[in-house]
Design a protein around this motif. Structure first.
Motif, PDB file in Angstrom:
ATOM      1  N   LEU A 178       0.831  -1.209   0.000  1.00 38.78           N
ATOM      2  CA  LEU A 178       0.000   0.000   0.000  1.00 38.78           C
ATOM      3  C   LEU A 178       0.866   1.260   0.000  1.00 38.78           C
ATOM      4  O   LEU A 178       0.506   2.269  -0.622  1.00 38.78           O
ATOM      5  CB  LEU A 178      -0.942   0.000   1.201  1.00 38.78           C
ATOM      6  CG  LEU A 178      -2.061  -1.049   1.168  1.00 38.78           C
ATOM      7  CD1 LEU A 178      -2.892  -0.993   2.445  1.00 38.78           C
ATOM      8  CD2 LEU A 178      -2.953  -0.870  -0.054  1.00 38.78           C
ATOM      9  N   LEU A 194      -5.537   5.347   2.028  1.00 40.32           N
ATOM     10  CA  LEU A 194      -4.844   4.074   2.129  1.00 40.32           C
ATOM     11  C   LEU A 194      -4.768   3.598   3.582  1.00 40.32           C
ATOM     12  O   LEU A 194      -4.833   2.399   3.855  1.00 40.32           O
ATOM     13  CB  LEU A 194      -3.433   4.186   1.539  1.00 40.32           C
ATOM     14  CG  LEU A 194      -3.361   4.364   0.020  1.00 40.32           C
ATOM     15  CD1 LEU A 194      -1.915   4.587  -0.428  1.00 40.32           C
ATOM     16  CD2 LEU A 194      -3.947   3.151  -0.700  1.00 40.32           C
ATOM     17  N   TRP A 233      -5.882   0.066   4.924  1.00 39.30           N
ATOM     18  CA  TRP A 233      -4.910  -0.717   5.705  1.00 39.30           C
ATOM     19  C   TRP A 233      -5.518  -1.139   7.038  1.00 39.30           C
ATOM     20  O   TRP A 233      -5.368  -2.283   7.477  1.00 39.30           O
ATOM     21  CB  TRP A 233      -3.670   0.139   5.917  1.00 39.30           C
ATOM     22  CG  TRP A 233      -2.636  -0.407   6.856  1.00 39.30           C
ATOM     23  CD1 TRP A 233      -1.656  -1.312   6.566  1.00 39.30           C
ATOM     24  CD2 TRP A 233      -2.466  -0.064   8.241  1.00 39.30           C
ATOM     25  NE1 TRP A 233      -0.885  -1.549   7.685  1.00 39.30           N
ATOM     26  CE2 TRP A 233      -1.364  -0.798   8.716  1.00 39.30           C
ATOM     27  CE3 TRP A 233      -3.132   0.804   9.106  1.00 39.30           C
ATOM     28  CZ2 TRP A 233      -0.920  -0.694  10.044  1.00 39.30           C
ATOM     29  CZ3 TRP A 233      -2.703   0.908  10.420  1.00 39.30           C
ATOM     30  CH2 TRP A 233      -1.606   0.157  10.873  1.00 39.30           C
TER      31      TRP A 233
END
Length: 239
Positions: free
Chosen positions: A20, A38, A42
């Motif tokens: 990521l 992100l 995550w």
């Protein structure tokens, strides 16, 4: 079995974090910053990997158009991705400086705007508070763990005054929260992950710092959190 499961989770967790971060790097180069988005992805994947079951109360107290200083107890590294996945708002952490040296992860949290804090030097700690105050003035919410570290057994540790000095001086409303049970998923310093554990999180009513000194605010927030922790069936709140 727990050792095998834990090893599998940590390998996937590390690869996912690296992947990521690499995905976000090109956007940083062209002047975009995808790391808040992100980070939420995550966090949600991490919650699934660690097989955490959440029970959340009080999210309706967080108004989407307002910024806050979130303050809560800290029991495990699990708390980090738990809060990011649960709070539907971009906010910043103050993170210990060593985390910024971790490959990929350090790059990501730097570009998220997380604020490094050096607990060993009071001058550096004070600078971190000033940096956090600046971020709040720029329109960010900030999440703080006033204990300054994780509890090993779920009992709340003494609170550090700096977090409350920050909140009082910025005038930002504080939303206290209590986490119960995350230390059972993964204890401080442990490698082994205990899956299918319930983590209970309760957000309390916002508190205005107007007209209140930082020491008084510390006592007010601590008392409310201790009451909530006991109501959640915790082992108790230590002084």
């Amino acid at each position: 079995m727990k050792i095998i499961y834990s090893l599998f989770v940590w390998i996937i967790f590390g690869l996912m974090t690296a992947f990521l971060t690499v995905c976000g790097m090109p956007f940083v180069i062209i002047g975009k910053n995808p790391f808040f988005m992100l980070a939420r992805l995550w966090s949600k994947i991490s919650s699934k990997l660690f097989l955490v079951r959440y029970e959340v109360e009080g999210l309706e107290k967080i108004e989407p158009d307002k910024n806050y200083v979130f303050m809560g107890n800290h029991q495990s590294y699990v708390d980090i991705f738990s809060m990011i996945s649960i709070i539907d708002k971009d906010f910043l952490f103050m993170a210990k400086r060593e985390l910024f040296s971790i490959p990929f992860f350090g790059y990501a949290i730097k570009h998220m705007g997380l604020i490094p804090i050096d607990r060993g030097e009071s001058r550096e700690s004070l600078k971190s508070l000033f940096d956090a105050a600046k971020k709040i003035q720029e329109g960010y919410s900030v999440l703080l763990f006033p204990e300054g570290t994780r509890s090993e057994d779920g009992v709340m540790l003494p609170f550090k005054r700096g977090a409350f000095t920050l909140a009082v001086r910025t005038g930002q409303q504080i939303i206290p929260f209590v986490i119960d049970g995350s230390y059972k998923v993964m204890k401080k310093g442990a490698f082994i992950i205990n899956p299918f554990r319930k983590v209970r999180i309760r957000f309390l009513d916002p508190v205005s710092p107007e007209g209140v000194k930082d020491r008084e605010m510390l006592d007010i927030i601590r008392a409310r959190m201790e009451d909530a922790q006991k109501e959640l069936g915790s082992i108790g709140a230590g002084k």
